[in-house]
Design a protein around this motif. Structure first.
Motif: not given
Ligand SMILES: N[C@@H](CCC(=O)N[C@@H](CS)C(=O)NCC(=O)O)C(=O)O
Length: 211
Positions: A90, A146, A150, A155-156, A160, A189, A193
């Protein structure tokens, strides 16, 4: 608990990242919609950039630091995976976007549309054309990244949240819109989202003086 203030104009991508993060975490805040280098900002950010944050005696600059504080101060779902590999992944994507993708897509391309030097505010065609080949490469990287839906795992995450405000503007300007349309993973994507409440509820208003 004192009031949490997020300070900065809602048109700013980095302000929006923090607002999406607060919404995902379920943390209420007051938005103080001021421009970079205004007194409220200069009092906190050493270079006058937005967003900055005030929470009781705690003041912070920089979107990543503010999101860390929000994530670790308040209850609610974690903004970054606590698993070390996914957490590091991340951070990797936040850093890639902030140090490489934002400087090209936002600071060079978008600003040539929204803040051209021309007194009549005509887009800076030469600057736009110059960045298009590099932008194609960035879109290809993002499209691969992506492919699973994600940036990290299933998971978000904050990665993101940090990318979507840029894609919002990419969907609005012609060359980047065409690149998005040629990037099936990235387009899917973005469309999926952008329907999230945290993303929908923070859509930026137009820049002052523009429709
Ligand atoms: N690294 C900063 C970047 C913030 C940033 O560049 N904000 C822009 C608005 S999106 C700004 O304040 N620009 C004014 C300036 O650079 O003087 C963060 O993550 O918060």
């Amino acid at each position: 608990m004192p009031e949490l203030q997020i300070i900065g104009a809602p048109q700013s991508n980095y302000v929006r990242v923090v607002r999406i993060a607060c919404a995902e975490k379920g943390v209420p805040y007051t938005l103080v919609p001021v421009a970079p280098h205004s007194p409220e900002v200069d009092a906190i950010h050493p270079f006058g950039k937005i967003p900055v944050m005030r929470h009781g005696d705690v003041t912070l600059a920089e979107s990543r630091a503010i999101c860390f504080y929000v994530d670790h101060t308040f209850d609610g779902p974690p903004l970054t995976p606590r698993d070390p590999v996914k957490g590091a992944r991340t951070e990797e994507w936040i850093s890639l976007v902030n140090t490489t993708i934002d400087p090209l897509l936002v600071r060079q391309y978008l600003l040539a549309y929204f803040f051209p030097r021309d007194p009549e505010r005509r887009p800076d065609r030469a600057a736009i054309d110059a960045v298009l080949p590099s932008m194609e490469k960035h879109f290809a990287v993002l499209d691969r990244a992506v492919a699973t839906g994600h940036l990290v795992g299933a998971s978000f995450t904050l990665a993101d949240m940090n990318l979507l405000p840029i894609l919002f503007f990419m969907a609005k300007t012609p060359e980047s819109r065409a690149m998005l349309d040629r990037s099936p993973n990235l387009r899917g994507y973005y469309e999926r989202h952008e329907a999230r409440a945290s993303v929908k509820d923070t859509i930026p208003p137009p820049f002052p003086g523009r429709s």
